[in-house]
Design an enzyme around this catalytic site. Sequence first.
Site, PDB file in Angstrom:
ATOM      1  N   ASP A  10       1.120  -1.151  -0.006  1.00  0.00           N
ATOM      2  CA  ASP A  10      -0.035  -0.079   0.003  1.00  0.00           C
ATOM      3  C   ASP A  10       0.879   1.321   0.074  1.00  0.00           C
ATOM      4  O   ASP A  10       0.921   1.941   0.806  1.00  0.00           O
ATOM      5  CB  ASP A  10      -0.950   0.097   1.150  1.00  0.00           C
ATOM      6  CG  ASP A  10      -0.222  -0.204   2.540  1.00  0.00           C
ATOM      7  OD1 ASP A  10      -0.802   0.466   3.414  1.00  0.00           O
ATOM      8  OD2 ASP A  10       0.840  -0.473   2.747  1.00  0.00           O
ATOM      9  N   ASP A  15       6.771   1.088   1.878  1.00  0.00           N
ATOM     10  CA  ASP A  15       6.210   0.127   0.866  1.00  0.00           C
ATOM     11  C   ASP A  15       7.230   0.316  -0.436  1.00  0.00           C
ATOM     12  O   ASP A  15       7.704  -0.694  -1.037  1.00  0.00           O
ATOM     13  CB  ASP A  15       4.804   0.192   0.666  1.00  0.00           C
ATOM     14  CG  ASP A  15       3.882   0.152   1.603  1.00  0.00           C
ATOM     15  OD1 ASP A  15       3.799   0.958   2.405  1.00  0.00           O
ATOM     16  OD2 ASP A  15       3.422  -1.140   1.642  1.00  0.00           O
ATOM     17  N   ASN A  39      -2.571   2.651   3.527  1.00  0.00           N
ATOM     18  CA  ASN A  39      -1.902   3.799   3.713  1.00  0.00           C
ATOM     19  C   ASN A  39      -2.651   5.062   3.131  1.00  0.00           C
ATOM     20  O   ASN A  39      -2.870   6.269   3.438  1.00  0.00           O
ATOM     21  CB  ASN A  39      -0.446   4.099   3.201  1.00  0.00           C
ATOM     22  CG  ASN A  39       0.396   3.231   4.125  1.00  0.00           C
ATOM     23  OD1 ASN A  39       0.513   3.399   5.287  1.00  0.00           O
ATOM     24  ND2 ASN A  39       1.466   2.636   3.676  1.00  0.00           N
ATOM     25  N   THR A 123       2.864  -6.031   2.436  1.00  0.00           N
ATOM     26  CA  THR A 123       3.480  -4.842   3.448  1.00  0.00           C
ATOM     27  C   THR A 123       2.292  -3.918   3.731  1.00  0.00           C
ATOM     28  O   THR A 123       2.503  -2.914   4.092  1.00  0.00           O
ATOM     29  CB  THR A 123       4.456  -4.298   2.995  1.00  0.00           C
ATOM     30  OG1 THR A 123       4.125  -3.921   1.706  1.00  0.00           O
ATOM     31  CG2 THR A 123       5.739  -5.331   2.857  1.00  0.00           C
ATOM     32  N   PHE A 164      -1.020  -1.024  12.516  1.00  0.00           N
ATOM     33  CA  PHE A 164      -1.842  -0.471  11.382  1.00  0.00           C
ATOM     34  C   PHE A 164      -2.474  -1.299  10.434  1.00  0.00           C
ATOM     35  O   PHE A 164      -3.532  -1.610  10.247  1.00  0.00           O
ATOM     36  CB  PHE A 164      -1.367   0.716  10.536  1.00  0.00           C
ATOM     37  CG  PHE A 164      -2.175   1.650   9.616  1.00  0.00           C
ATOM     38  CD1 PHE A 164      -1.936   1.063   8.355  1.00  0.00           C
ATOM     39  CD2 PHE A 164      -3.091   2.339   9.717  1.00  0.00           C
ATOM     40  CE1 PHE A 164      -2.624   1.589   7.343  1.00  0.00           C
ATOM     41  CE2 PHE A 164      -3.842   2.974   8.983  1.00  0.00           C
ATOM     42  CZ  PHE A 164      -3.662   2.531   7.597  1.00  0.00           C
ATOM     43  N   ASN A 165      -1.418  -2.238   9.594  1.00  0.00           N
ATOM     44  CA  ASN A 165      -1.772  -3.264   8.812  1.00  0.00           C
ATOM     45  C   ASN A 165      -2.879  -4.275   9.219  1.00  0.00           C
ATOM     46  O   ASN A 165      -3.679  -4.626   8.447  1.00  0.00           O
ATOM     47  CB  ASN A 165      -0.453  -3.792   8.196  1.00  0.00           C
ATOM     48  CG  ASN A 165       0.301  -3.146   7.476  1.00  0.00           C
ATOM     49  OD1 ASN A 165      -0.199  -2.015   7.095  1.00  0.00           O
ATOM     50  ND2 ASN A 165       1.606  -3.397   7.192  1.00  0.00           N
ATOM     51  N   HIS A 239       9.502  -0.059   8.375  1.00  0.00           N
ATOM     52  CA  HIS A 239       8.749  -1.169   8.483  1.00  0.00           C
ATOM     53  C   HIS A 239       8.921  -2.155   7.302  1.00  0.00           C
ATOM     54  O   HIS A 239       9.358  -3.261   7.756  1.00  0.00           O
ATOM     55  CB  HIS A 239       7.269  -0.904   8.808  1.00  0.00           C
ATOM     56  CG  HIS A 239       7.022   0.084   9.913  1.00  0.00           C
ATOM     57  ND1 HIS A 239       7.059  -0.018  11.354  1.00  0.00           N
ATOM     58  CD2 HIS A 239       6.450   1.479   9.798  1.00  0.00           C
ATOM     59  CE1 HIS A 239       6.789   0.828  11.812  1.00  0.00           C
ATOM     60  NE2 HIS A 239       6.482   1.885  11.078  1.00  0.00           N
ATOM     61  N   ASP A 240       8.331  -1.812   6.289  1.00  0.00           N
ATOM     62  CA  ASP A 240       8.125  -2.775   5.180  1.00  0.00           C
ATOM     63  C   ASP A 240       9.140  -3.336   4.741  1.00  0.00           C
ATOM     64  O   ASP A 240       9.370  -4.670   4.250  1.00  0.00           O
ATOM     65  CB  ASP A 240       7.222  -2.148   4.103  1.00  0.00           C
ATOM     66  CG  ASP A 240       5.835  -1.735   4.361  1.00  0.00           C
ATOM     67  OD1 ASP A 240       5.419  -0.753   4.079  1.00  0.00           O
ATOM     68  OD2 ASP A 240       5.431  -2.569   5.610  1.00  0.00           O
TER      69      ASP A 240
HETATM   70  O1  RIB Z   1       2.335  -0.234  10.899  1.00  0.00           O
HETATM   71  C1  RIB Z   1       3.317   0.092   9.709  1.00  0.00           C
HETATM   72  C2  RIB Z   1       2.736  -0.367   8.441  1.00  0.00           C
HETATM   73  O2  RIB Z   1       1.292   0.381   8.066  1.00  0.00           O
HETATM   74  C3  RIB Z   1       3.507  -0.008   7.449  1.00  0.00           C
HETATM   75  O3  RIB Z   1       3.380  -1.442   6.356  1.00  0.00           O
HETATM   76  C4  RIB Z   1       2.955   0.939   6.792  1.00  0.00           C
HETATM   77  O4  RIB Z   1       3.358   1.173   5.242  1.00  0.00           O
HETATM   78  C5  RIB Z   1       1.529   0.998   6.697  1.00  0.00           C
HETATM   79  O5  RIB Z   1       1.120   0.211   5.935  1.00  0.00           O
HETATM   80 CA    CA Z   2       2.582  -0.418   4.143  1.00  0.00          CA
END
Ligand code: RIB
Ligand code: CA
Length: 305
Positions: A10, A15, A39, A123, A164-165, A239-240
């Site tokens: 996303d 990403d 996102n 991701t 979040f994801n 993160h990703d």
């Molecule tokens: O919490 C972080 C994740 O949420 C990452 O993948 C960021 O790109 C968002 O998608």
């Molecule tokens: Ca992401």
Amino acid sequence: MGFPVIMDCDPGHDDAIALVLAQARPEIDIRGVCTSAGNQTIEKTTLNARKIMTFLGNDVPVARGASKPLFRELITAAEVHGESGLDGPALPDPAWPESELSAFELMVKILEESDEPVTMVPTGALTNLGLLLLTRPDLKSKIRRISLMGGSAVGGNWTPAAEFNILVDPEAARVVFSSGLPITMSGLDVTHKALITTEDIETFRSIGKRTAVMVAELLDFFKKFHEEYFAGFGGSPLHDPCAVAWLVAPEIFTARKARVDVECGGMHTTGATIVSFAEADVDVLFDVDREAFVALLTDALRALD
Ligand code: RIB
Ligand code: CA
């Protein structure tokens, strides 16, 4: 030729950098890019994925995924990634049309046609992969492993309980974590240690090549949110790219086998990943050698034009 991978993302700044890292690594053969809403809206994340793949000169199909979670309204993260979902660098307009296939259809096509099992790298929200596993469980035998960014053993980043994801689509996440497939989970436990400092950003920029400069400009924007809300971290959690880095350099990470359940009904805990150590079947990452992680990214940016 590397091992086949489907990216499911996303974009989203991190990403985009995960796509750059995957592109740079000869071990990885990107067969397709699927997009999820998270996102930003699916329109924006799909356009962003097409722009990044155009920037990278890679014409693999980019296929639009689900516009919302399985059962919930979509939540987005403009405060982190901006209105476009990829604010910061000027990126080229897409050179190739969006795939005529949906993300689900592209996943099915790639898995059916691949002569070896495929690694899935989600991701973003797990909606697309959840749909695939619900609709075509017969294709599980064509999935080598799922290396995902999402969840956490301790605490969330979008709510106190949820990352979040997973929060975007907890029901899809439950489908994935109960699939029985081999999973590597890059949750906040490890991604909050995969910190990119302002010095690292300048190291990337000083490489001077177009991709390195573009990534530095992505991070210039990405760090704004984290300087405001995660000031004590001393850097931005990338993160990703962890979900890609583990595939090519597992030795820089520390993992433990764990069971992962997903909370889908709590008033305050929806989206939490409950990580326990009985009946463990998921490789949960808990630590990373940060210097080695930054070196991996630096090497990737030196390898690209
Ligand atoms: O919490 C972080 C994740 O949420 C990452 O993948 C960021 O790109 C968002 O998608
Ligand atoms: Ca992401």
